[in-house]
Design a protein around this motif. Structure first.
Motif, PDB file in Angstrom:
ATOM      1  N   UNK A 132       0.833  -1.215   0.000  1.00  0.00           N
ATOM      2  CA  UNK A 132       0.000   0.000   0.000  1.00  0.00           C
ATOM      3  C   UNK A 132       0.864   1.260   0.000  1.00  0.00           C
ATOM      4  N   UNK A 133       0.646   2.098  -0.979  1.00  0.00           N
ATOM      5  CA  UNK A 133       1.410   3.341  -1.086  1.00  0.00           C
ATOM      6  C   UNK A 133       1.053   4.299   0.040  1.00  0.00           C
ATOM      7  N   UNK A 134      -0.137   4.159   0.588  1.00  0.00           N
ATOM      8  CA  UNK A 134      -0.576   5.056   1.652  1.00  0.00           C
ATOM      9  C   UNK A 134       0.313   4.948   2.887  1.00  0.00           C
ATOM     10  N   UNK A 135       0.850   3.751   3.139  1.00  0.00           N
ATOM     11  CA  UNK A 135       1.732   3.571   4.296  1.00  0.00           C
ATOM     12  C   UNK A 135       3.025   4.357   4.090  1.00  0.00           C
ATOM     13  N   UNK A 136       3.560   4.318   2.894  1.00  0.00           N
ATOM     14  CA  UNK A 136       4.786   5.061   2.588  1.00  0.00           C
ATOM     15  C   UNK A 136       4.512   6.558   2.639  1.00  0.00           C
ATOM     16  N   UNK A 137       3.375   6.957   2.120  1.00  0.00           N
ATOM     17  CA  UNK A 137       2.997   8.367   2.151  1.00  0.00           C
ATOM     18  C   UNK A 137       2.812   8.853   3.588  1.00  0.00           C
ATOM     19  N   UNK A 138       2.232   8.030   4.445  1.00  0.00           N
ATOM     20  CA  UNK A 138       2.057   8.398   5.852  1.00  0.00           C
ATOM     21  C   UNK A 138       3.402   8.547   6.551  1.00  0.00           C
ATOM     22  N   UNK A 139       4.357   7.692   6.195  1.00  0.00           N
ATOM     23  CA  UNK A 139       5.691   7.816   6.784  1.00  0.00           C
ATOM     24  C   UNK A 139       6.354   9.119   6.351  1.00  0.00           C
ATOM     25  N   UNK A 140       6.145   9.503   5.113  1.00  0.00           N
ATOM     26  CA  UNK A 140       6.689  10.788   4.643  1.00  0.00           C
ATOM     27  C   UNK A 140       6.076  11.952   5.410  1.00  0.00           C
ATOM     28  N   UNK A 141       4.777  11.896   5.614  1.00  0.00           N
ATOM     29  CA  UNK A 141       4.102  12.967   6.341  1.00  0.00           C
ATOM     30  C   UNK A 141       4.559  13.032   7.797  1.00  0.00           C
ATOM     31  N   UNK A 142       4.949  11.891   8.351  1.00  0.00           N
ATOM     32  CA  UNK A 142       5.447  11.855   9.722  1.00  0.00           C
ATOM     33  C   UNK A 142       6.889  12.331   9.823  1.00  0.00           C
ATOM     34  N   UNK A 143       7.524  12.595   8.698  1.00  0.00           N
ATOM     35  CA  UNK A 143       8.867  13.158   8.717  1.00  0.00           C
ATOM     36  C   UNK A 143       9.985  12.170   8.479  1.00  0.00           C
ATOM     37  N   UNK A 144       9.677  10.986   8.021  1.00  0.00           N
ATOM     38  CA  UNK A 144      10.719  10.001   7.739  1.00  0.00           C
ATOM     39  C   UNK A 144      11.437  10.343   6.447  1.00  0.00           C
ATOM     40  N   UNK A 145      12.732  10.107   6.442  1.00  0.00           N
ATOM     41  CA  UNK A 145      13.523  10.261   5.231  1.00  0.00           C
ATOM     42  C   UNK A 145      13.463   8.974   4.425  1.00  0.00           C
ATOM     43  N   UNK A 146      14.103   8.962   3.251  1.00  0.00           N
ATOM     44  CA  UNK A 146      14.054   7.771   2.398  1.00  0.00           C
ATOM     45  C   UNK A 146      14.610   6.513   3.065  1.00  0.00           C
ATOM     46  N   UNK A 147      15.713   6.628   3.804  1.00  0.00           N
ATOM     47  CA  UNK A 147      16.288   5.452   4.456  1.00  0.00           C
ATOM     48  C   UNK A 147      15.410   4.966   5.599  1.00  0.00           C
ATOM     49  N   UNK A 148      14.833   5.891   6.349  1.00  0.00           N
ATOM     50  CA  UNK A 148      13.932   5.494   7.426  1.00  0.00           C
ATOM     51  C   UNK A 148      12.696   4.803   6.869  1.00  0.00           C
ATOM     52  N   UNK A 149      12.178   5.289   5.762  1.00  0.00           N
ATOM     53  CA  UNK A 149      11.022   4.654   5.131  1.00  0.00           C
ATOM     54  C   UNK A 149      11.370   3.234   4.719  1.00  0.00           C
ATOM     55  N   UNK A 150      12.561   3.065   4.149  1.00  0.00           N
ATOM     56  CA  UNK A 150      12.953   1.718   3.735  1.00  0.00           C
ATOM     57  C   UNK A 150      13.126   0.796   4.931  1.00  0.00           C
ATOM     58  N   UNK A 151      13.919   1.216   5.923  1.00  0.00           N
ATOM     59  CA  UNK A 151      14.263   0.342   7.048  1.00  0.00           C
ATOM     60  C   UNK A 151      13.098   0.101   7.994  1.00  0.00           C
ATOM     61  N   UNK A 152      12.247   1.094   8.215  1.00  0.00           N
ATOM     62  CA  UNK A 152      11.190   0.966   9.220  1.00  0.00           C
ATOM     63  C   UNK A 152       9.824   0.607   8.648  1.00  0.00           C
TER      64      UNK A 152
END
Length: 53
Positions: A9-29
Motif C-alpha cells: 500500500x502506497x498510503x503507508x509510505x505516504x504516511x511515513x513521509x508525512x510523519x517526517x521520515x527520510x528515504x532510508x527510514x522509510x525503507x528500514x522501518x
C-alpha cells in the motif's frame, strides 16, 4: 518479487513521509518489514537452485 512489491500500500509510505521520515527510514522501518515474507521466499528458492560441488 516485483509483483509482490506492487501490492504494497502506497498510503503507508505516504504516511511515513508525512510523519517526517527520510528515504532510508522509510525503507528500514516501513518497507523492509513489509517485504520480509517475499525475501524469505526468494532466499529459499535461490538456495534450492544451488548445486553442491
Amino acid at each position: 518479487m516485483q509483483g509482490y512489491m506492487t501490492t504494497l500500500p502506497f498510503e503507508v509510505i505516504e504516511a511515513a513521509r508525512l510523519d517526517g521520515c527520510g528515504p532510508w527510514q522509510i525503507f528500514w522501518r516501513v518497507v523492509l518489514p513489509l517485504i520480509r515474507p517475499i525475501l524469505a521466499t526468494v532466499a529459499v528458492f535461490q538456495t534450492m537452485w544451488v548445486r553442491p560441488s
